[in-house]
Design a protein around this motif. Structure first.
Motif, PDB file in Angstrom:
ATOM      1  N   GLY A  47      48.431  35.563  -2.613  1.00  0.00           N
ATOM      2  CA  GLY A  47      48.623  35.517  -1.169  1.00  0.00           C
ATOM      3  C   GLY A  47      50.079  35.591  -0.748  1.00  0.00           C
ATOM      4  O   GLY A  47      50.379  35.626   0.440  1.00  0.00           O
ATOM      5  N   GLU A  48      50.992  35.634  -1.718  1.00  0.00           N
ATOM      6  CA  GLU A  48      52.412  35.795  -1.405  1.00  0.00           C
ATOM      7  C   GLU A  48      52.711  37.275  -1.167  1.00  0.00           C
ATOM      8  O   GLU A  48      51.821  38.128  -1.201  1.00  0.00           O
ATOM      9  N   ARG A  49      53.990  37.586  -0.998  1.00  0.00           N
ATOM     10  CA  ARG A  49      54.340  38.969  -0.675  1.00  0.00           C
ATOM     11  C   ARG A  49      54.046  39.911  -1.837  1.00  0.00           C
ATOM     12  O   ARG A  49      53.571  41.029  -1.644  1.00  0.00           O
ATOM     13  N   GLU A  50      54.343  39.500  -3.071  1.00  0.00           N
ATOM     14  CA  GLU A  50      54.223  40.376  -4.222  1.00  0.00           C
ATOM     15  C   GLU A  50      53.224  39.830  -5.240  1.00  0.00           C
ATOM     16  O   GLU A  50      53.010  38.627  -5.342  1.00  0.00           O
ATOM     17  N   CYS A  51      52.646  40.746  -6.009  1.00  0.00           N
ATOM     18  CA  CYS A  51      51.845  40.371  -7.173  1.00  0.00           C
ATOM     19  C   CYS A  51      52.779  40.107  -8.354  1.00  0.00           C
ATOM     20  O   CYS A  51      53.890  40.643  -8.413  1.00  0.00           O
ATOM     21  N   ILE A  52      52.340  39.289  -9.307  1.00  0.00           N
ATOM     22  CA  ILE A  52      52.997  39.282 -10.607  1.00  0.00           C
ATOM     23  C   ILE A  52      52.160  40.177 -11.509  1.00  0.00           C
ATOM     24  O   ILE A  52      50.953  40.344 -11.297  1.00  0.00           O
ATOM     25  N   TYR A  53      52.800  40.768 -12.508  1.00  0.00           N
ATOM     26  CA  TYR A  53      52.074  41.789 -13.258  1.00  0.00           C
ATOM     27  C   TYR A  53      52.627  41.911 -14.671  1.00  0.00           C
ATOM     28  O   TYR A  53      53.715  41.426 -15.000  1.00  0.00           O
ATOM     29  N   ALA A  54      51.848  42.621 -15.495  1.00  0.00           N
ATOM     30  CA  ALA A  54      52.273  43.005 -16.836  1.00  0.00           C
ATOM     31  C   ALA A  54      51.562  44.302 -17.192  1.00  0.00           C
ATOM     32  O   ALA A  54      50.421  44.528 -16.777  1.00  0.00           O
ATOM     33  N   GLY A  55      52.233  45.143 -17.956  1.00  0.00           N
ATOM     34  CA  GLY A  55      51.672  46.444 -18.289  1.00  0.00           C
ATOM     35  C   GLY A  55      52.003  47.471 -17.216  1.00  0.00           C
ATOM     36  O   GLY A  55      52.734  47.193 -16.261  1.00  0.00           O
ATOM     37  N   ASN A 215      39.255  34.584  -0.855  1.00  0.00           N
ATOM     38  CA  ASN A 215      39.797  33.787   0.247  1.00  0.00           C
ATOM     39  C   ASN A 215      38.865  33.798   1.457  1.00  0.00           C
ATOM     40  O   ASN A 215      39.307  33.776   2.599  1.00  0.00           O
ATOM     41  N   GLU A 216      37.562  33.833   1.181  1.00  0.00           N
ATOM     42  CA  GLU A 216      36.531  33.805   2.228  1.00  0.00           C
ATOM     43  C   GLU A 216      36.628  34.978   3.188  1.00  0.00           C
ATOM     44  O   GLU A 216      36.263  34.887   4.361  1.00  0.00           O
ATOM     45  N   GLY A 217      37.152  36.116   2.681  1.00  0.00           N
ATOM     46  CA  GLY A 217      37.242  37.314   3.493  1.00  0.00           C
ATOM     47  C   GLY A 217      38.450  37.385   4.394  1.00  0.00           C
ATOM     48  O   GLY A 217      38.581  38.325   5.180  1.00  0.00           O
ATOM     49  N   ARG A 218      39.377  36.426   4.265  1.00  0.00           N
ATOM     50  CA  ARG A 218      40.515  36.354   5.179  1.00  0.00           C
ATOM     51  C   ARG A 218      41.764  36.964   4.553  1.00  0.00           C
ATOM     52  O   ARG A 218      42.138  36.633   3.437  1.00  0.00           O
ATOM     53  N   ASP A 219      42.432  37.846   5.306  1.00  0.00           N
ATOM     54  CA  ASP A 219      43.682  38.470   4.886  1.00  0.00           C
ATOM     55  C   ASP A 219      44.823  37.462   5.063  1.00  0.00           C
ATOM     56  O   ASP A 219      45.021  36.938   6.164  1.00  0.00           O
ATOM     57  N   PRO A 220      45.601  37.190   3.993  1.00  0.00           N
ATOM     58  CA  PRO A 220      46.657  36.179   4.110  1.00  0.00           C
ATOM     59  C   PRO A 220      47.809  36.594   5.010  1.00  0.00           C
ATOM     60  O   PRO A 220      48.543  35.750   5.521  1.00  0.00           O
ATOM     61  N   ASN A 221      47.978  37.894   5.219  1.00  0.00           N
ATOM     62  CA  ASN A 221      49.104  38.357   6.027  1.00  0.00           C
ATOM     63  C   ASN A 221      48.794  38.338   7.520  1.00  0.00           C
ATOM     64  O   ASN A 221      49.580  37.867   8.326  1.00  0.00           O
ATOM     65  N   SER A 222      47.625  38.847   7.888  1.00  0.00           N
ATOM     66  CA  SER A 222      47.255  38.893   9.314  1.00  0.00           C
ATOM     67  C   SER A 222      46.455  37.671   9.741  1.00  0.00           C
ATOM     68  O   SER A 222      46.260  37.452  10.938  1.00  0.00           O
ATOM     69  N   ASP A 223      45.964  36.906   8.766  1.00  0.00           N
ATOM     70  CA  ASP A 223      45.068  35.764   9.005  1.00  0.00           C
ATOM     71  C   ASP A 223      43.776  36.201   9.690  1.00  0.00           C
ATOM     72  O   ASP A 223      43.105  35.419  10.351  1.00  0.00           O
TER      73      ASP A 223
END
Length: 309
Positions: A47-55, A215-223
């Motif tokens: 839900g933060e700005r960026e994903c963490i990733y590998a590969g 997240n119950e269908g809710r967008d973390p950026n727009s709420d």
């Protein structure tokens, strides 16, 4: 799982990647047979700005059966649960995803759940729109909203490859049409189905999509609630009971999160009120799941205690 744990994530990918040599890409769909079986990548979104990733998370892949989760959500939003579940059941099958046997033996002759091919074809038939193009564009816009990526589209080469090799799916459609489960022209339905299976994205997109579902269908950026709460709950339940083909029970014990796989090697994970996970590893086990991806999800779930059980 936070950013400072990225080194752990890289190590888990390296561990799980060793299994890819035991898998096989889905070469029965010619366009998918071109994938590099050694590829394994993961993104985790909280839900933060960026994903963490590998590969190599920039590599795009088609959703395949992961799109069944999204067509189910949209059909429920279009038609309502009563309409959908009059035509598609809610029970796991224990059979391969493309099996026709339960259709023949069930009374009434409707698919047992929306995550097998027969059920997904019936659900695809329920999408609202005047034409194939209208229905596909509505689905694409829905997915673009879930991922925050307006560039998402489908891969026409993969779609055509699947359309040309879809005789078993045509058989499922004709059987269901005979019994009043589907109403569309079969070729048009297969056309739409193969196109939505060929919608492509990368692991970042998939992780963000998984987060919104969890997240119950809710967008973390727009709420904004993109998916109504009750529909998100239904979708997550099917992911737990039927999302990993006929390995869903074992997966629930070993990993224990709502997830959906596709024969391209993608896996979508949605941890309720937690994280979204997107994995790509095209080497598959004998049940059609990413062999490296399964191991990777097991490692992630154990380290971060993600199981819902």
């Amino acid at each position: 799982m936070n950013c400072y744990q990225k080194e752990d994530l890289i190590k888990m990918v390296e561990d799980a990647k060793q299994l890819t040599q035991k898998g096989k890409v889905a070469d029965y769909i010619p366009a998918l047979g071109e994938a590099d079986p050694s590829t394994l990548a993961v993104a985790i979104y909280s839900g933060e700005r960026e994903c963490i990733y590998a590969g190599n998370i920039d590599e795009v892949f088609t959703l395949q059966s992961i799109s069944k989760v999204l067509t189910l959500a949209l059909a429920l939003m279009d038609r309502g649960a009563d309409y959908v579940f009059q035509r598609v059941g809610m029970e796991p099958t224990g059979d391969p995803f493309n099996s026709i046997s339960k259709l023949e033996s069930s009374v009434p002759s409707k698919p047992l759940n929306p995550m097998i091919n027969a059920g997904a074809l019936a659900v695809t038939d329920m999408l609202v729109g005047n034409t194939i193009e209208d229905k596909l564009e509505r689905l694409l816009n829905f997915i673009r909203q879930l991922t925050g990526n307006d560039r998402i589209t489908y891969n026409p080469v993969v779609a055509q490859s699947e359309f040309e090799t879809a005789d078993l799916n045509r058989s499922l459609c004709y059987f269901m049409r005979q019994h009043g489960i589907v109403e569309s022209n079969v070729e048009q339905l297969i056309n739409l189905y193969t196109k939505h299976c060929a919608i492509e994205m990368n692991c970042n997109d998939l992780a963000k999509l998984g987060f919104v579902i969890g997240n119950e269908g809710r967008d973390p950026n727009s709420d904004q609630n993109i998916i109504p709460l009750e529909i998100a709950r239904i979708v997550k339940t099917f992911m737990v009971t039927c999302g990993m083909y006929n390995a869903s029970g074992e997966f629930a014990i070993k990993v224990g999160i709502p997830a959906k796989s596709g024969v391209s090697g993608g896996i979508l994970g949605s941890v309720p009120h937690g994280v979204g996970i997107g994995i790509y590893g095209p080497a598959l086990d004998d049940k059609g799941n990413s062999i490296g991806g399964l191991r990777l999800l097991e490692l992630i779930a154990k380290q971060s205690n993600l199981s819902i059980f």
